[in-house]
Design a protein around this motif. Structure first.
Motif, PDB file in Angstrom:
ATOM      1  N   VAL A   1       0.834  -1.200   0.000  1.00 34.25           N
ATOM      2  CA  VAL A   1       0.000   0.000   0.000  1.00 34.25           C
ATOM      3  C   VAL A   1       0.872   1.255   0.000  1.00 34.25           C
ATOM      4  O   VAL A   1       0.631   2.203  -0.750  1.00 34.25           O
ATOM      5  CB  VAL A   1      -0.965  -0.002   1.200  1.00 34.25           C
ATOM      6  N   SER A   2       1.907   1.254   0.817  1.00 31.73           N
ATOM      7  CA  SER A   2       2.825   2.399   0.866  1.00 31.73           C
ATOM      8  C   SER A   2       3.548   2.574  -0.455  1.00 31.73           C
ATOM      9  O   SER A   2       3.744   3.703  -0.937  1.00 31.73           O
ATOM     10  CB  SER A   2       3.838   2.218   1.999  1.00 31.73           C
ATOM     11  N   GLU A   3       3.950   1.462  -1.072  1.00 31.96           N
ATOM     12  CA  GLU A   3       4.653   1.522  -2.351  1.00 31.96           C
ATOM     13  C   GLU A   3       3.727   2.035  -3.452  1.00 31.96           C
ATOM     14  O   GLU A   3       4.127   2.813  -4.328  1.00 31.96           O
ATOM     15  CB  GLU A   3       5.211   0.148  -2.696  1.00 31.96           C
ATOM     16  N   PHE A   4       2.467   1.597  -3.412  1.00 35.67           N
ATOM     17  CA  PHE A   4       1.477   2.090  -4.366  1.00 35.67           C
ATOM     18  C   PHE A   4       1.336   3.600  -4.221  1.00 35.67           C
ATOM     19  O   PHE A   4       1.346   4.341  -5.215  1.00 35.67           O
ATOM     20  CB  PHE A   4       0.140   1.395  -4.112  1.00 35.67           C
ATOM     21  N   ALA A   5       1.188   4.066  -2.985  1.00 36.11           N
ATOM     22  CA  ALA A   5       1.020   5.491  -2.735  1.00 36.11           C
ATOM     23  C   ALA A   5       2.231   6.287  -3.219  1.00 36.11           C
ATOM     24  O   ALA A   5       2.084   7.346  -3.855  1.00 36.11           O
ATOM     25  CB  ALA A   5       0.804   5.733  -1.238  1.00 36.11           C
ATOM     26  N   ALA A   6       3.421   5.779  -2.951  1.00 33.18           N
ATOM     27  CA  ALA A   6       4.637   6.490  -3.362  1.00 33.18           C
ATOM     28  C   ALA A   6       4.722   6.615  -4.874  1.00 33.18           C
ATOM     29  O   ALA A   6       5.070   7.675  -5.405  1.00 33.18           O
ATOM     30  CB  ALA A   6       5.863   5.753  -2.816  1.00 33.18           C
ATOM     31  N   GLU A   7       4.389   5.538  -5.572  1.00 33.64           N
ATOM     32  CA  GLU A   7       4.445   5.565  -7.031  1.00 33.64           C
ATOM     33  C   GLU A   7       3.409   6.532  -7.601  1.00 33.64           C
ATOM     34  O   GLU A   7       3.683   7.271  -8.555  1.00 33.64           O
ATOM     35  CB  GLU A   7       4.210   4.160  -7.590  1.00 33.64           C
ATOM     36  N   LEU A   8       2.228   6.547  -6.995  1.00 32.50           N
ATOM     37  CA  LEU A   8       1.183   7.449  -7.484  1.00 32.50           C
ATOM     38  C   LEU A   8       1.538   8.902  -7.206  1.00 32.50           C
ATOM     39  O   LEU A   8       1.308   9.778  -8.047  1.00 32.50           O
ATOM     40  CB  LEU A   8      -0.147   7.089  -6.806  1.00 32.50           C
ATOM     41  N   ILE A   9       2.136   9.175  -6.053  1.00 30.90           N
ATOM     42  CA  ILE A   9       2.540  10.538  -5.713  1.00 30.90           C
ATOM     43  C   ILE A   9       3.561  11.054  -6.723  1.00 30.90           C
ATOM     44  O   ILE A   9       3.531  12.222  -7.123  1.00 30.90           O
ATOM     45  CB  ILE A   9       3.102  10.592  -4.283  1.00 30.90           C
ATOM     46  N   ARG A  10       4.469  10.180  -7.158  1.00 34.00           N
ATOM     47  CA  ARG A  10       5.483  10.595  -8.139  1.00 34.00           C
ATOM     48  C   ARG A  10       4.849  10.968  -9.477  1.00 34.00           C
ATOM     49  O   ARG A  10       5.480  11.650 -10.290  1.00 34.00           O
ATOM     50  CB  ARG A  10       6.506   9.474  -8.336  1.00 34.00           C
ATOM     51  N   SER A  11       3.615  10.524  -9.705  1.00 34.36           N
ATOM     52  CA  SER A  11       2.941  10.790 -10.985  1.00 34.36           C
ATOM     53  C   SER A  11       2.091  12.049 -10.957  1.00 34.36           C
ATOM     54  O   SER A  11       1.579  12.476 -12.002  1.00 34.36           O
ATOM     55  CB  SER A  11       2.030   9.594 -11.354  1.00 34.36           C
ATOM     56  N   LEU A  12       1.940  12.647  -9.777  1.00 30.43           N
ATOM     57  CA  LEU A  12       1.083  13.818  -9.659  1.00 30.43           C
ATOM     58  C   LEU A  12       1.600  14.999 -10.474  1.00 30.43           C
ATOM     59  O   LEU A  12       2.811  15.180 -10.650  1.00 30.43           O
ATOM     60  CB  LEU A  12       0.963  14.232  -8.190  1.00 30.43           C
ATOM     61  N   ASN A  13       0.629  15.783 -10.959  1.00 28.52           N
ATOM     62  CA  ASN A  13       0.907  16.988 -11.735  1.00 28.52           C
ATOM     63  C   ASN A  13       1.614  16.700 -13.051  1.00 28.52           C
ATOM     64  O   ASN A  13       2.218  17.600 -13.645  1.00 28.52           O
ATOM     65  CB  ASN A  13       1.734  17.983 -10.901  1.00 28.52           C
TER      66      ASN A  13
END
Length: 286
Positions: free
Chosen positions: A25-37
């Motif tokens: 879950v943490s890894e998913f969140a980190a990867e998605l955050i890197r995709s923001l904007n």
């Protein structure tokens, strides 16, 4: 997790396959955050989900009160442009996802949790929805502000999502919801008044010949409610609901839900912002 083949082959992103990690879950969140904007945020979200979940279609839509839905991103193996045209041209008004948005039902839902009780026997389903080929859907609806929401549909063309699939996606929804809000919080689009016109046409449909209660009953019918469900919502008996329905059919000179559905969509083409009147009158006087 599902192991059956899908219309799509999984993206070759081994670093995106988190579900076997204790910290997934943490890894998913980190990867998605890197995709923001990023302009390809929708594509990246698709790839991350696809690496961990088997599905056949992925659509991100913007719902607002000011205009018709807008497709922000889609991944569909065999896109049906006619299906899209009908949906964006007015069918969205009685779709279960749009209805959930209008009710303010935000969150994660397997499709069966938000459809009316008689949805799969409704004319909307038989004449329109079934042509999409979708057998199951997972839905996420994220509120952006008071009038705007982003809906994500994840679909299967065969079979159903397993309970593991549902549990995993439900766990990811808070992360996806936060990312979607961050990504599209400032999203604007030109107001073409189409949604207002279509909503007004739907609300006023047959108002020149039906009573308010008769119109409400047929609206519930078109959305996929059974007599029992509609009666419960309206606070009337099933027999009374059926009496209203029979009366409405007689006044409209129709005999079936199919004829009602076709008449409605014929009338939606006469939606007019300038004329606050029943589109049925405009249709009959063409």
């Amino acid at each position: 997790m599902k192991t059956s083949d899908s219309q799509f082959s999984k993206p070759q992103f081994s670093d995106l396959q988190f579900s076997n990690s204790p910290f997934w879950v943490s890894e998913f969140a980190a990867e998605l955050i890197r995709s923001l904007n990023q302009p390809d945020f929708g594509q990246k979200l698709f790839q991350i989900l696809k690496a961990n979940l088997t599905f056949d279609s992925f659509v991100i839509m913007l719902y607002t009160n000011e205009s018709a839905p807008e497709i922000l991103h889609d991944e569909i193996k065999e896109k049906n442009d006619v299906f899209y045209d009908i949906y964006l041209g007015g069918a969205f008004l009685i779709s279960p996802i749009y209805s959930a948005y209008k009710r303010g039902d935000y969150g994660f839902f397997p499709i069966r949790e938000i459809v009316p009780d008689d949805f799969y026997n409704s004319e909307y389903y038989l004449s329109y929805y079934s042509k999409s080929g979708l057998q199951d859907q997972l839905i996420m609806i994220s509120q952006i502000n008071e009038t705007k929401a982003v809906a994500i549909s994840i679909g299967l063309l065969s079979g159903e999502f397993s309970q593991d699939d549902i549990t995993m996606t439900r766990q990811l929804y808070p992360i996806i919801n936060a990312a979607v809000n961050k990504q599209w919080s400032t999203l604007t689009k030109q107001n073409n008044d189409l949604s207002n016109q279509l909503q007004r046409a739907f609300d006023l449909f047959a108002s020149s010949v039906l009573t308010e209660r008769e119109r409400t009953v047929i609206q519930k019918l078109m959305q996929g409610h059974s007599s029992k469900s509609a009666a419960k919502i309206l606070g009337i008996s099933v027999d009374t609901e059926r009496s209203y329905r029979k009366s409405a059919y007689g006044k409209l000179n129709i005999n079936s839900q199919s004829e009602l559905f076709n008449l409605l969509f014929s009338c939606l083409g006469y939606a007019d912002n300038e004329l606050d009147c029943d589109p049925l009158v405009l249709f009959l006087n063409q």
